[in-house]
Design a protein around this motif. Structure first.
Motif, PDB file in Angstrom:
ATOM      1  N   GLU A 304       0.673  -1.159  -0.120  1.00 35.34           N
ATOM      2  CA  GLU A 304      -0.100  -0.149  -0.170  1.00 35.34           C
ATOM      3  C   GLU A 304       0.824   1.270  -0.019  1.00 35.34           C
ATOM      4  O   GLU A 304       0.470   2.167  -0.658  1.00 35.34           O
ATOM      5  CB  GLU A 304      -0.957   0.092   1.135  1.00 35.34           C
ATOM      6  CG  GLU A 304      -2.276  -1.006   0.873  1.00 35.34           C
ATOM      7  CD  GLU A 304      -3.245  -0.971   2.064  1.00 35.34           C
ATOM      8  OE1 GLU A 304      -2.982  -0.047   3.046  1.00 35.34           O
ATOM      9  OE2 GLU A 304      -4.374  -1.151   1.544  1.00 35.34           O
ATOM     10  N   ASP A 305       1.951   1.303   0.853  1.00 37.52           N
ATOM     11  CA  ASP A 305       2.541   2.482   1.018  1.00 37.52           C
ATOM     12  C   ASP A 305       3.490   2.775  -0.363  1.00 37.52           C
ATOM     13  O   ASP A 305       3.510   3.601  -0.918  1.00 37.52           O
ATOM     14  CB  ASP A 305       3.949   2.274   2.059  1.00 37.52           C
ATOM     15  CG  ASP A 305       3.026   2.426   3.176  1.00 37.52           C
ATOM     16  OD1 ASP A 305       2.083   2.775   3.456  1.00 37.52           O
ATOM     17  OD2 ASP A 305       3.827   1.978   4.436  1.00 37.52           O
ATOM     18  N   GLY A 306       3.858   1.619  -0.939  1.00 40.73           N
ATOM     19  CA  GLY A 306       4.326   1.688  -2.308  1.00 40.73           C
ATOM     20  C   GLY A 306       3.833   2.377  -3.282  1.00 40.73           C
ATOM     21  O   GLY A 306       4.387   3.291  -4.187  1.00 40.73           O
ATOM     22  N   PHE A 307       2.584   1.819  -3.464  1.00 40.34           N
ATOM     23  CA  PHE A 307       1.364   2.428  -4.569  1.00 40.34           C
ATOM     24  C   PHE A 307       1.349   3.877  -4.251  1.00 40.34           C
ATOM     25  O   PHE A 307       1.290   4.697  -4.956  1.00 40.34           O
ATOM     26  CB  PHE A 307       0.250   1.674  -4.447  1.00 40.34           C
ATOM     27  CG  PHE A 307      -0.783   2.233  -5.582  1.00 40.34           C
ATOM     28  CD1 PHE A 307      -0.473   2.413  -6.845  1.00 40.34           C
ATOM     29  CD2 PHE A 307      -1.868   3.012  -5.133  1.00 40.34           C
ATOM     30  CE1 PHE A 307      -1.186   2.706  -7.785  1.00 40.34           C
ATOM     31  CE2 PHE A 307      -2.927   3.591  -5.998  1.00 40.34           C
ATOM     32  CZ  PHE A 307      -2.393   3.504  -7.448  1.00 40.34           C
ATOM     33  N   MET A 308       1.009   4.221  -2.812  1.00 42.05           N
ATOM     34  CA  MET A 308       0.872   5.799  -2.552  1.00 42.05           C
ATOM     35  C   MET A 308       2.146   6.528  -3.062  1.00 42.05           C
ATOM     36  O   MET A 308       1.991   7.554  -3.701  1.00 42.05           O
ATOM     37  CB  MET A 308       0.701   6.008  -1.071  1.00 42.05           C
ATOM     38  CG  MET A 308       0.241   7.037  -0.489  1.00 42.05           C
ATOM     39  SD  MET A 308      -1.641   7.093  -0.830  1.00 42.05           S
ATOM     40  CE  MET A 308      -2.173   6.183   0.377  1.00 42.05           C
ATOM     41  N   GLU A 309       3.298   5.995  -2.889  1.00 43.70           N
ATOM     42  CA  GLU A 309       4.543   6.820  -3.361  1.00 43.70           C
ATOM     43  C   GLU A 309       4.370   6.563  -4.758  1.00 43.70           C
ATOM     44  O   GLU A 309       4.832   7.780  -5.434  1.00 43.70           O
ATOM     45  CB  GLU A 309       5.579   6.040  -2.840  1.00 43.70           C
ATOM     46  CG  GLU A 309       6.220   6.201  -1.457  1.00 43.70           C
ATOM     47  CD  GLU A 309       6.091   7.778  -1.035  1.00 43.70           C
ATOM     48  OE1 GLU A 309       6.816   8.275  -1.809  1.00 43.70           O
ATOM     49  OE2 GLU A 309       5.397   8.188  -0.079  1.00 43.70           O
ATOM     50  N   PHE A 310       4.256   5.784  -5.496  1.00 38.49           N
ATOM     51  CA  PHE A 310       4.164   5.545  -7.117  1.00 38.49           C
ATOM     52  C   PHE A 310       3.061   6.667  -7.399  1.00 38.49           C
ATOM     53  O   PHE A 310       3.331   7.518  -8.331  1.00 38.49           O
ATOM     54  CB  PHE A 310       3.722   4.268  -7.476  1.00 38.49           C
ATOM     55  CG  PHE A 310       3.750   3.956  -8.809  1.00 38.49           C
ATOM     56  CD1 PHE A 310       4.606   4.275  -9.802  1.00 38.49           C
ATOM     57  CD2 PHE A 310       2.482   3.821  -9.392  1.00 38.49           C
ATOM     58  CE1 PHE A 310       4.464   4.038 -11.148  1.00 38.49           C
ATOM     59  CE2 PHE A 310       2.372   3.755 -10.822  1.00 38.49           C
ATOM     60  CZ  PHE A 310       3.400   3.822 -11.848  1.00 38.49           C
ATOM     61  N   ALA A 311       1.879   6.756  -6.802  1.00 42.87           N
ATOM     62  CA  ALA A 311       1.064   7.570  -7.313  1.00 42.87           C
ATOM     63  C   ALA A 311       1.301   8.978  -7.195  1.00 42.87           C
ATOM     64  O   ALA A 311       0.968   9.941  -8.098  1.00 42.87           O
ATOM     65  CB  ALA A 311      -0.373   7.162  -6.567  1.00 42.87           C
ATOM     66  N   THR A 313       4.159  10.130  -7.447  1.00 40.12           N
ATOM     67  CA  THR A 313       5.098  10.633  -8.551  1.00 40.12           C
ATOM     68  C   THR A 313       4.247  10.942  -9.790  1.00 40.12           C
ATOM     69  O   THR A 313       4.781  11.449 -10.927  1.00 40.12           O
ATOM     70  CB  THR A 313       6.393   9.641  -8.868  1.00 40.12           C
ATOM     71  OG1 THR A 313       5.481   8.521  -9.431  1.00 40.12           O
ATOM     72  CG2 THR A 313       6.754   9.290  -7.647  1.00 40.12           C
ATOM     73  N   LEU A 314       3.203  10.436 -10.058  1.00 42.64           N
ATOM     74  CA  LEU A 314       2.191  10.819 -11.177  1.00 42.64           C
ATOM     75  C   LEU A 314       1.317  12.077 -11.029  1.00 42.64           C
ATOM     76  O   LEU A 314       0.390  11.956 -11.834  1.00 42.64           O
ATOM     77  CB  LEU A 314       1.601   9.262 -11.446  1.00 42.64           C
ATOM     78  CG  LEU A 314       2.479   8.344 -12.049  1.00 42.64           C
ATOM     79  CD1 LEU A 314       1.637   7.076 -12.034  1.00 42.64           C
ATOM     80  CD2 LEU A 314       3.180   8.669 -13.210  1.00 42.64           C
TER      81      LEU A 314
END
Ligand SMILES: *Cc1c(COP(=O)(O)O)cnc(C)c1O
Length: 356
Positions: A304-311, A313-314
């Motif tokens: 979940e934290d990884g997706f939050m970070e990825f999102a 950046t977009l």
């Protein structure tokens, strides 16, 4: 980078409403004065107020016998004003989330509160049905859209007693049969304008129902007698609401906006339902068109934290779920463009391609 604003509130407003409000701060319609520098009792402000009320009537198809007033204090102030003005002995409430609970808490200061049903057993992830509304209640209070949990009452329910609805986060997102309600209210800062103004659509026959003495500022009778002008109303916030209403009218009205909202919500819910990693948190029939809540499936929780970070950046803003639900919440209010939902869905697919 382009930002995609999924904030839950205060939240995204139509660009044109922001631009025109900014202009009005510098100079209102060739008056040589700022909107913020003129009397709320001036002809110029009265015209703003009149148009705002007229557009509310037109866009929501409000029948005669109702008044629209603009107050301060937020939707939270209404939680106490409602029982103060309408609760003689007993009121009925539907408990569908934190905002409903806060309304219930205030009503208890004034009389008996009958909570007819609650979805607290499942962390408010559905809308209860099959409950009985007591015929001797002074009113029945519902929260049509549960901003935190992402559930929504999609139909205008029949109530044997006056129906009062908190529509803070779904006002003007769909056509509403106003005649079924005795009062509809909400803070503007989710779907309508800036924080600082609260709209109240009140059936006039609700006035004068209780014996108790009510301080002037907390009495609806005060604010309907001199509509929105008993004291200084939040003039700037009202102006931005007017600009949002003009924008909705320009689009073709609430039905058009509803179709846009359905299209956006379907895009995101379909992506969630077809995902290997993500899963929705709300019972399908009760899913909100305004606040879309989802989490990672158990086997992917640590991502979940990884997706939050990825999102991030977009350019995704405000997609963190409320702490009481966790995961993600994408608020897809009227002003959020379809492209922003598409960008979020693309981000979910891209993340899945490398992480699932
Ligand atoms: C945000 C919200 C409130 C609280 O509004 P305030 O204007 O901050 O008092 C109440 N009800 C619902 C459904 C909300 O989303």
């Amino acid at each position: 980078m382009k930002k995609h604003n999924f904030n839950a509130g205060p939240s995204i407003l139509p660009r044109i409403a922001l631009e025109n409000s900014a202009k009005a701060i510098l100079e209102l319609n060739g008056t040589g004065l700022s909107l913020l520098e003129i009397s709320h009792r001036s002809k110029d402000f009265q015209a703003i107020l009149d148009e705002t009320v007229a557009l509310f009537h037109e866009l929501l198809n409000i029948p005669s016998g109702y008044q629209i007033i603009f107050l301060g204090g937020g939707a939270s102030m209404q939680f106490c004003m409602i029982p103060y003005n309408f609760l003689n002995k007993k009121a009925a409430y539907l408990e569908t989330g934190v905002w409903a609970q806060k309304a219930i808490k205030e009503a208890k200061f004034f009389g008996d509160v009958n909570v007819v049903a609650s979805s607290s057993d499942k962390n408010f992830n559905y809308i209860p049905t099959g409950y009985a509304i007591p015929g001797d209640a002074d009113y029945f209070h519902i929260t049509t859209n549960n901003t935190i949990y992402g559930s929504e009452i999609h139909t205008d329910i029949d109530s044997p007693v006056p129906l009062i609805a908190d529509m803070s986060s779904d006002i003007l997102s769909r056509p509403v049969d106003i005649s079924k309600y005795s009062m509809i209210y909400g803070g503007a800062q989710k779907n309508l304008g800036p924080a600082g103004v609260t709209f109240v659509i009140l059936k006039e026959e609700m006035l004068g129902k209780v014996e108790r003495k009510i301080p002037s500022m907390l009495s609806y009778a005060t604010h309907t007698k001199e509509p929105s002008l008993y004291n200084t109303p939040p003039v700037f916030a009202i102006y931005t609401c007017l600009e949002t209403l003009r924008w909705i009218k320009g689009l073709g009205g609430v039905k058009v906006v509803e179709a846009m909202n359905i299209k956006k919500a379907n895009l995101l819910y379909d992506a969630i339902d077809n995902s290997k990693m993500f899963v929705g948190t709300v019972a399908k029939k009760d899913r909100s068109l305004m606040n879309i809540c989802f989490v990672m499936k158990d086997e992917y929780k640590d991502k979940e934290d990884g997706f939050m970070e990825f999102a991030k950046t977009l350019g995704m803003i405000g997609i963190k779920g409320h702490r009481s639900v966790g995961g993600f919440r994408a608020s897809t209010y009227n002003a959020l463009p379809f492209e922003s939902v598409q960008a979020l869905v693309d981000a979910m697919h891209a993340f899945e391609a490398t992480n699932a």
